[in-house]
Design a protein around this motif. Structure first.
Motif, short mmCIF file in Angstrom:
data_model
loop_
_atom_site.label_atom_id
_atom_site.label_comp_id
_atom_site.label_asym_id
_atom_site.label_seq_id
_atom_site.Cartn_x
_atom_site.Cartn_y
_atom_site.Cartn_z
N ALA A 19 55.18 -30.42 -13.28
CA ALA A 19 53.94 -31.17 -13.52
C ALA A 19 53.24 -31.49 -12.21
O ALA A 19 52.02 -31.36 -12.09
N LEU A 20 54.00 -31.90 -11.20
CA LEU A 20 53.42 -32.22 -9.90
C LEU A 20 52.83 -30.99 -9.23
O LEU A 20 51.80 -31.06 -8.56
N SER A 21 53.49 -29.85 -9.40
CA SER A 21 53.03 -28.63 -8.73
C SER A 21 51.71 -28.12 -9.30
O SER A 21 51.03 -27.33 -8.65
N THR A 22 51.34 -28.56 -10.49
CA THR A 22 50.08 -28.09 -11.08
C THR A 22 48.87 -28.86 -10.56
O THR A 22 47.73 -28.49 -10.84
N ALA A 23 49.10 -29.95 -9.81
CA ALA A 23 47.99 -30.69 -9.21
C ALA A 23 47.37 -29.84 -8.10
O ALA A 23 48.05 -29.05 -7.45
N ASP A 24 46.08 -30.03 -7.86
CA ASP A 24 45.37 -29.25 -6.84
C ASP A 24 45.72 -29.78 -5.45
O ASP A 24 45.15 -30.77 -4.99
N ALA A 25 46.66 -29.11 -4.77
CA ALA A 25 47.15 -29.59 -3.48
C ALA A 25 46.05 -29.64 -2.43
O ALA A 25 46.09 -30.49 -1.53
#
Length: 468
Positions: A19-25
């Motif tokens: 879930a965290l990895s899908t945020a726009d870094a």
């Protein structure tokens, strides 16, 4: 106040990391820095890791700073499970970043990719204008520490990359020299995966890019290219599928494999199928398959393709009970829908499984590396503490300098030029002696985390405000 919010394979489950990895870094540093109490933000988002390093206003304690960091995370991350992030403050945060950059916190201890990812995270924050002097110094020290550990220990040799580990695990199941491989993705991991596949003897490799960039990758690496219209057929035909894309959706699922197998149904030429000796089943000749025990015939209901077409009581001449197709998912978020594990003859190897098989750390190299990390963190903390009292020391020196100049003006009005020079030399020497002990003591207190004691003391004695 330095705060790190961290979620990794060590303290968060795979669903939270996904879930965290899908945020726009790329946008996250700006989102975090938008919080009124945050002076700077750097986001490190990698496979198996999501971390945010924040420079929070210095006039709060660690508990308050952690609360500010959580508030900023909730605002910046929204529904991407910010509650999975664990806070670390000050020296713990610094030591953690140094350890991360050195590869000591990776699934495979000592892997080298993370150092570059840490450097790129700082560069991204610099482009976004969200760094602070404190964070710049922290990340620079992290890179210096990583290089020192690489040069002074054998940690990089003790560990291996995620790709190498995944293919090592796969090698226990298949012989790559006699295997058809479909590589899904064209990014940096795809290049590494291709090199490792070739190192293991794989020669029949094709690439499919869901983003339609596979043709250029295939030409530059001299491998076959699979058009998107042929993806299902290629997926069903492969003995091994390796996925490593940055897609935020599943690119391989049960429906894809089933559709591809339907196209091969007439010949039964798909992984998991083998010809029973003398059966005369029209399977394509020369098709490579992983080695397997001598197959046996199954019943019509055993066949995932022809269960409704064979005569009642007839036997399918194909062995369907062997797990002949291996799907290796190295994507985060997942590239492969977990439902493929329910497809007959398919075995799924994903990052969560890979990390459970990570080899034991090379104890000597790791212990030495961790000792270097602790020493580097202590040096950084001392430097940070001295930086915090630096303005106060400068203010104290200026206070003494002003008093000395006033006395020299008084001497100049009453005495000769020679007397003035002698007085100035004596006063400057005395000022240096007078300031030496407070300066040393300030640094000692700072190193003990008691810089507030020094600031309060000079404020009480000299009326110098708490400017540090």
């Amino acid at each position: 106040m330095l705060i790190c919010l961290t979620a990794s394979h060590k303290n968060a489950d795979f669903t939270a990391l996904e879930a965290l990895s899908t945020a726009d870094a790329a946008q996250l540093p700006t989102a975090f820095a938008a919080h009124p109490d945050v002076d700077g933000a750097v986001v490190v988002s990698t496979c198996n890791r999501f971390e945010v390093y924040l420079d929070v206003h210095a006039d709060v304690d660690a508990t308050e700073a952690a609360a500010i960091a959580r508030s900023a995370a909730a605002a910046a991350l929204g529904s991407h499970q910010p509650e999975a992030l664990e806070p670390l403050a000050q020296s713990q945060a610094a030591e953690h970043l140094f350890s991360v950059a050195a590869g000591l916190e990776s699934v495979v201890v000592g892997e080298g990719e993370i150092a570059g990812q840490v450097r790129r995270a700082l560069a991204s924050a610099q482009r976004a204008g969200t760094t602070s002097p404190h964070l710049e110094r922290l990340f620079q020290r992290a890179s210096e520490t990583q290089r020192g550990i690489k040069n002074r220990t054998g940690i990089s040799e003790a560990g291996r990359s995620i790709v190498r580990l995944a293919l090592d695990l796969a090698s226990a199941r298949v012989d790559f020299t006699d295997t058809r491989v479909l590589l899904v993705g064209t990014g940096r991991f795809a290049g590494v995966s291709l090199a490792e596949l070739r190192r293991r003897g794989a020669t029949h490799i094709e690439v499919w890019s869901p983003s339609e960039r596979g043709d250029g990758f295939a030409r530059s690496h001299a491998i076959g290219h699979v058009d998107g219209r042929e993806a299902a057929l290629a997926a069903a035909s492969a003995d091994v599928i390796v996925t490593c894309t940055s897609s935020d959706r599943f690119v391989v699922d049960a429906a894809l494999l089933t559709a591809g197998r339907a196209q091969l149904a007439a010949t039964h030429a798909f992984p998991g199928s083998e010809i029973r000796s003398g059966s005369g089943c029209p399977v394509s000749e020369g098709r490579p398959h992983a080695a397997a025990p001598q197959p046996t015939a199954g019943t019509a209901t055993d066949c995932p393709i022809d269960a409704g077409t064979l005569e009642p009581g007839a036997h399918c001449p194909v062995e369907h009970g062997r797990a002949a197709q291996l799907v290796i998912d190295m994507g985060l978020p997942r590239n492969v829908d977990p439902d493929v594990a329910g497809v007959h003859g398919v075995e799924l190897l994903d990052l969560e499984t890979i990390r459970l098989h990570a080899p034991l750390e090379h104890l000597t190299a790791t212990d030495h590396a961790r000792d270097l990390v602790r020493k580097a963190a202590r040096r950084f903390e001392r430097g940070t503490a001295e930086h915090q009292v630096g303005p106060a020391i400068a203010a104290l020196r200026q206070h003494v300098e002003d008093a000395m100049e006033a006395e020299l003006d008084r001497v100049a009005k009453r005495g000769s030029e020679a007397e003035r020079r002698a007085a100035e030399q004596a006063l400057r020497h005395f000022a240096g002696v007078l300031l030496h002990r407070p300066t040393v003591r300030a640094r000692e207190l700072a190193a003990e985390g008691r810089h507030d004691d020094f600031l309060s003391a000079i404020d009480a004695l000299y009326g110098i405000d708490r400017i540090a």
